[in-house]
Write a protein that holds these residues in place. Structure first.
Motif, PDB file in Angstrom:
ATOM      1  N   VAL A  35       0.850  -1.193   0.000  1.00  0.00           N
ATOM      2  CA  VAL A  35       0.000   0.000   0.000  1.00  0.00           C
ATOM      3  C   VAL A  35       0.887   1.245   0.000  1.00  0.00           C
ATOM      4  O   VAL A  35       1.919   1.257   0.652  1.00  0.00           O
ATOM      5  N   THR A  38       3.439   3.749   3.116  1.00  0.00           N
ATOM      6  CA  THR A  38       3.818   2.893   4.236  1.00  0.00           C
ATOM      7  C   THR A  38       4.860   3.609   5.090  1.00  0.00           C
ATOM      8  O   THR A  38       4.747   3.649   6.309  1.00  0.00           O
ATOM      9  N   THR A  39       5.868   4.176   4.441  1.00  0.00           N
ATOM     10  CA  THR A  39       6.913   4.896   5.186  1.00  0.00           C
ATOM     11  C   THR A  39       6.444   6.307   5.499  1.00  0.00           C
ATOM     12  O   THR A  39       5.964   7.013   4.617  1.00  0.00           O
ATOM     13  N   LYS A 126      11.932  -3.682  -9.612  1.00  0.00           N
ATOM     14  CA  LYS A 126      10.948  -4.749  -9.882  1.00  0.00           C
ATOM     15  C   LYS A 126      11.200  -5.444 -11.228  1.00  0.00           C
ATOM     16  O   LYS A 126      10.260  -5.847 -11.920  1.00  0.00           O
TER      17      LYS A 126
HETATM   18  N1  LIG Z   1       8.033  -7.882  -7.507  1.00  0.00           N
HETATM   19  C1  LIG Z   1       8.685  -7.011  -6.756  1.00  0.00           C
HETATM   20  N2  LIG Z   1       8.038  -6.381  -5.785  1.00  0.00           N
HETATM   21  C2  LIG Z   1       8.735  -5.506  -5.040  1.00  0.00           C
HETATM   22  C3  LIG Z   1      10.109  -5.250  -5.251  1.00  0.00           C
HETATM   23  N3  LIG Z   1      10.495  -4.323  -4.367  1.00  0.00           N
HETATM   24  C4  LIG Z   1       9.421  -4.031  -3.617  1.00  0.00           C
HETATM   25  N4  LIG Z   1       8.345  -4.746  -4.007  1.00  0.00           N
HETATM   26  C5  LIG Z   1       6.995  -4.724  -3.434  1.00  0.00           C
HETATM   27  O1  LIG Z   1       6.415  -3.455  -3.630  1.00  0.00           O
HETATM   28  C6  LIG Z   1       5.577  -3.109  -2.525  1.00  0.00           C
HETATM   29  C7  LIG Z   1       6.019  -1.778  -1.950  1.00  0.00           C
HETATM   30  O2  LIG Z   1       7.317  -1.923  -1.385  1.00  0.00           O
HETATM   31  P1  LIG Z   1       7.876  -0.868  -0.350  1.00  0.00           P
HETATM   32  O3  LIG Z   1       9.318  -1.171  -0.166  1.00  0.00           O
HETATM   33  O4  LIG Z   1       7.017  -0.792   0.867  1.00  0.00           O
HETATM   34  O5  LIG Z   1       7.700   0.484  -1.202  1.00  0.00           O
HETATM   35  P2  LIG Z   1       8.034   1.996  -0.802  1.00  0.00           P
HETATM   36  O6  LIG Z   1       8.541   2.651  -2.020  1.00  0.00           O
HETATM   37  O7  LIG Z   1       8.902   2.017   0.399  1.00  0.00           O
HETATM   38  O8  LIG Z   1       6.583   2.560  -0.463  1.00  0.00           O
HETATM   39  P3  LIG Z   1       6.174   3.842   0.459  1.00  0.00           P
HETATM   40  O9  LIG Z   1       6.890   3.741   1.744  1.00  0.00           O
HETATM   41  O10 LIG Z   1       4.702   3.691   0.612  1.00  0.00           O
HETATM   42  O11 LIG Z   1       6.528   5.056  -0.337  1.00  0.00           O
HETATM   43  C8  LIG Z   1       5.717  -4.258  -1.521  1.00  0.00           C
HETATM   44  O12 LIG Z   1       4.630  -5.125  -1.711  1.00  0.00           O
HETATM   45  C9  LIG Z   1       7.014  -4.910  -1.916  1.00  0.00           C
HETATM   46  O13 LIG Z   1       7.106  -6.277  -1.586  1.00  0.00           O
HETATM   47  C10 LIG Z   1      10.767  -5.960  -6.299  1.00  0.00           C
HETATM   48  O14 LIG Z   1      11.965  -5.824  -6.562  1.00  0.00           O
HETATM   49  N5  LIG Z   1       9.999  -6.808  -7.012  1.00  0.00           N
END
Ligand SMILES: Nc1nc2c(ncn2[C@@H]2O[C@H](COP(=O)(O)OP(=O)(O)OP(=O)(O)O)[C@@H](O)[C@H]2O)c(=O)[nH]1
Ligand SMILES: [Mg+2]
Length: 296
Positions: A35, A38-39, A126
């Motif tokens: 979602v 999160t951070t 990703k």
């Molecule tokens: N398939 C895949 N999913 C990923 C990868 N990196 C992160 N995710 C997924 O993407 C979603 C968001 O990951 P976070 O690391 O929480 O993203 P964020 O950028 O920190 O998000 P905010 O803190 O909300 O800004 C999670 O469900 C992770 O498991 C990746 O390399 N591959």
């Protein structure tokens, strides 16, 4: 001689910034969920190897803000711009390059212009789930935006396709971050992995489990904090904005709260008693004074 550098990771919500931080540090420091938003704070992960220390700052996703909390999150992501040795913009190959990404690259350009020694990096995440043409398309879109932002920037930017989750390309990226570290003393002891204190980390572990289970706007309406800590008894208070939300957090017969407690406790040392309480604090995230009080 020792080398030490400070690096920020900035990007749209949910692109995988916190996941990358954890993979690079080698343990969980910052919570992650599928979602956005999160951070909510700047979270530092510290990677010390040999004579080099990289201080990596995870930031809240940059977005179009709708609430006072949203504004604070954007401000906090932008406030890292100074005193950096490298600036990582993270994009994801699983979604179309868009206005949000353009805004983040604009911030990269500003930071690079202010600091001639800063190393600007664009990371496309990703790659484990995106097809190759998508990865190439995202890289190309980012590159043409970078070129549009100026020749100097275009000359300096390096591009890294990675999978933060699977670890692909992460070693190469880390090597680039290390190379960007100037000579200087370590900022943190070499056995420290984060600046997050234990209370805040525990509250974050509880919020992570809630965020992963709640639907719609509810993940954004919860705030967690440790209210009692008398080892091994820890109480975490969960703030919600409305009475109706309290019921959803507790779940039928207390089922959801119990699940959250069990999953969070599993990540804490053996013997901890984790107690969760839920309290309604109307509109905590809409009011600046409430945000001040809660530490945003
Ligand atoms: N398939 C895949 N999913 C990923 C990868 N990196 C992160 N995710 C997924 O993407 C979603 C968001 O990951 P976070 O690391 O929480 O993203 P964020 O950028 O920190 O998000 P905010 O803190 O909300 O800004 C999670 O469900 C992770 O498991 C990746 O390399 N591959
Ligand atoms: Mg995050």
């Amino acid at each position: 001689v020792t080398r030490c550098g400070v690096v920020a990771i900035v990007g749209r919500p949910n692109v995988g910034k916190s996941t990358l931080l954890n993979t690079m540090v080698g343990e969980k420091v910052s919570i992650t969920a599928a979602v956005p938003h999160t951070t909510r704070h700047l979270i530092r992960g510290i990677i010390t190897e040999g004579e080099t220390q990289v201080v990596l700052i995870d930031t809240p996703g940059v977005h179009r803000p709708k609430t006072a909390l949203g504004h604070r999150l954007n401000e906090s992501a932008r406030s890292v711009g100074d005193g950096l040795d490298a600036f990582v913009v993270m994009l994801e190959a699983t979604s179309e390059f868009g206005p949000g990404d353009r805004r983040v690259l604009g911030a990269l350009a500003e930071a690079a212009a202010r600091t001639p020694t800063l190393v600007p990096l664009v990371v496309v995440n990703k790659v484990d789930v995106a097809r190759r043409p998508r990865v190439a398309g995202t890289l190309a879109a980012a590159q043409s935006e970078v070129v549009a932002l100026g020749e100097d920037l275009a000359r300096r930017v390096e591009y890294y396709p990675v999978s933060a989750r699977a670890g692909t390309g992460v070693a190469e990226l880390l090597a680039a971050l290390r190379a960007a570290c100037p000579e200087g003393p370590f900022l943190y002891p070499d056995d420290e992995v984060t600046d997050l204190d234990e209370h805040r980390f525990i509250a974050e572990l509880v919020r992570e489990q809630l965020v992963r289970r709640l639907r719609d706007e509810l993940p954004h309406s919860v705030h967690c904090r440790v209210t009692d800590y008398e080892w091994p008894h820890i109480n975490v208070e969960i703030l919600v904005e409305r009475d109706s939300q309290k019921g959803m957090v507790i779940g039928r017969g207390g089922a959801l709260l119990k699940e959250v407690g069990t999953a969070a406790r599993a990540q804490l040392p053996e013997g901890v008693y984790l107690e969760l309480t839920v309290r309604v604090d109307p509109q905590w995230q809409g009011r600046p004074e409430a945000l001040d009080r809660l530490g945003f």
